[in-house]
Write a protein that holds these residues in place. Structure first.
Motif, PDB file in Angstrom:
ATOM      1  N   ASP A 130       1.390   0.570  -3.610  1.00 11.42           N
ATOM      2  CA  ASP A 130       1.444  -0.222  -2.187  1.00 11.42           C
ATOM      3  C   ASP A 130       2.841  -0.467  -2.305  1.00 11.42           C
ATOM      4  O   ASP A 130       4.273  -0.171  -1.337  1.00 11.42           O
ATOM      5  CB  ASP A 130       0.772  -1.256  -1.900  1.00 11.42           C
ATOM      6  N   ALA A 131       3.588  -0.428  -3.919  1.00  9.99           N
ATOM      7  CA  ALA A 131       4.915  -1.041  -4.091  1.00  9.99           C
ATOM      8  C   ALA A 131       5.334   0.121  -4.003  1.00  9.99           C
ATOM      9  O   ALA A 131       6.736   0.109  -3.336  1.00  9.99           O
ATOM     10  CB  ALA A 131       4.782  -1.631  -5.447  1.00  9.99           C
ATOM     11  N   GLU A 132       4.880   1.249  -4.424  1.00  8.85           N
ATOM     12  CA  GLU A 132       5.944   2.851  -4.411  1.00  8.85           C
ATOM     13  C   GLU A 132       5.705   2.767  -2.824  1.00  8.85           C
ATOM     14  O   GLU A 132       7.409   3.056  -2.267  1.00  8.85           O
ATOM     15  CB  GLU A 132       5.190   3.661  -4.568  1.00  8.85           C
ATOM     16  N   LYS A 133       5.148   2.461  -2.246  1.00 11.05           N
ATOM     17  CA  LYS A 133       5.021   3.156  -0.144  1.00 11.05           C
ATOM     18  C   LYS A 133       6.736   2.128   0.485  1.00 11.05           C
ATOM     19  O   LYS A 133       7.531   2.628   1.159  1.00 11.05           O
ATOM     20  CB  LYS A 133       4.084   2.407   0.286  1.00 11.05           C
ATOM     21  N   ALA A 134       6.039   0.292  -0.150  1.00  9.14           N
ATOM     22  CA  ALA A 134       7.435  -0.475  -0.198  1.00  9.14           C
ATOM     23  C   ALA A 134       8.602  -0.166  -0.224  1.00  9.14           C
ATOM     24  O   ALA A 134       9.565  -0.112   0.275  1.00  9.14           O
ATOM     25  CB  ALA A 134       6.905  -2.028   0.115  1.00  9.14           C
TER      26      ALA A 134
END
Length: 342
Positions: A265-269
């Motif tokens: 999820d951090a990469e998507k953000a």
């Protein structure tokens, strides 16, 4: 034997603490204040963590690689599932080690920063635990930590509690309250660090494996561990522990925000933030994770102009014109040549 091994580390701990103590007193803080010594312990943490930054970077890279190769590890485990004979177990081990070697992954490197900090932690414990004996002249001073400074540190207090006091070794209410607060801070900081690591910086596929489950259990067991061990440590050591955990939490937050694990999820953000700013999105790949044939296909695909979703050697995204005319392929040239002959 233990004294001989830990003495150089105790000397280093005492040197850094006294150096920070001299610095803080030079800018106007009281030499006998517990806050001055507490900040000196925090300074020790900062020095150690700065020295460990190269290892921390390796730890992050190793953790990322371990998470990315989880699907391949699961394939190997599934391949030998239910096979208990020695030959199958040996082949499973060999294939696992070959995967580690091919992808440049070391499952033990993530533990190195913690292992290297442990001797300094015990050295600080011994220094603070022996302040009373050094102040009384029963033990030799350590480096810059003279008898006078040891006496000063021994009598200094923080919220009415001596830095060398322990929860079990003191009847003072201030010591017990401060110790409990420190243990709570340690537990909360470790829980937040592990929680953001698992929930924000791990892909969904990586959460369904034994390693992730172990980390989840560890996230809930660490507060219990701190409660059991924390009551035996001096308040000064607990300060060191709290500052270390807060540093780790902040460092982890920075890494997750700037260098997240692929698929998390951090990469998507991060991708959303880069798209909003019009920046290029780069994907992390691990050499050797795919088969040789796949690697060759990927290399050929990257060299082919006009292939959507690939990058050329110059960094120009394929599928976009670079200002130069693209020559037709050999087949098209051949067809055009036949048409002209006719």
């Amino acid at each position: 034997m233990l004294d001989t091994i830990l003495y150089p580390l105790e000397w280093f701990v005492a040197f850094v603490m006294v150096s920070f103590h001299n610095l803080f007193t030079a800018i106007g803080m009281r030499a006998e204040s517990g806050w001055t010594w507490a900040l000196s312990i925090a300074g020790l943490v900062v020095v150690l963590r700065i020295l460990l930054i190269p290892l921390f970077v390796k730890q992050i890279k190793s953790s990322r690689r371990m998470q990315l190769i989880q699907p391949e590890l699961q394939k190997i485990q599934k391949k030998y599932k239910g096979k208990k004979d020695p030959e199958s177990r040996q082949k499973m081990t060999e294939e696992t080690m070959e995967l580690y070697k091919r992808t440049g992954t070391n499952p033990f490197s993530s533990c190195m920063p913690i292992l290297l900090q442990s001797p300094f932690f015990f050295a600080l414990f011994r220094v603070l635990n022996n302040l009373d004996e050094m102040a009384a002249g029963k033990r030799e001073p350590i480096g810059l930590l003279t008898k006078e400074l040891a006496s000063q540190a021994e009598t200094s207090t923080l919220f009415g509690a001596s830095l060398s006091s322990t929860f079990l070794g003191s009847d003072q209410l201030s010591v017990k309250i401060l110790t409990v607060v420190m243990i709570i801070l340690m537990s909360v900081s470790v829980f937040i660090t592990q929680h953001q690591l698992m929930r924000r910086n791990m892909p969904a596929a990586a959460l369904d494996n034994p390693m992730a489950k172990q980390q989840k259990y560890l996230m809930y067991l660490m507060p219990i561990f701190f409660a059991i061990t924390g009551v035996n440590f001096p308040i000064g050591v607990l300060i060191y522990w709290v500052v270390t955990n807060l540093w780790t939490m902040g460092q982890q937050f920075y890494v997750i925000r700037r260098m997240p694990t692929p698929g998390s999820d951090a990469e998507k953000a991060l991708e959303e933030r880069r798209r909003a700013k019009g920046k290029e999105i780069k994907k992390l790949t691990i050499p050797g994770l795919n088969s040789d044939a796949d690697d060759e296909d990927d290399a050929d695909l990257a060299k082919t102009p006009g292939t959507p979703g690939t990058m050329t050697a110059s960094g120009t995204q394929a599928g976009k014109t670079s200002g130069q005319r693209v020559q037709p392929s050999s087949n098209k040239r051949g067809k055009n040549a036949k048409g002209r002959k006719r």
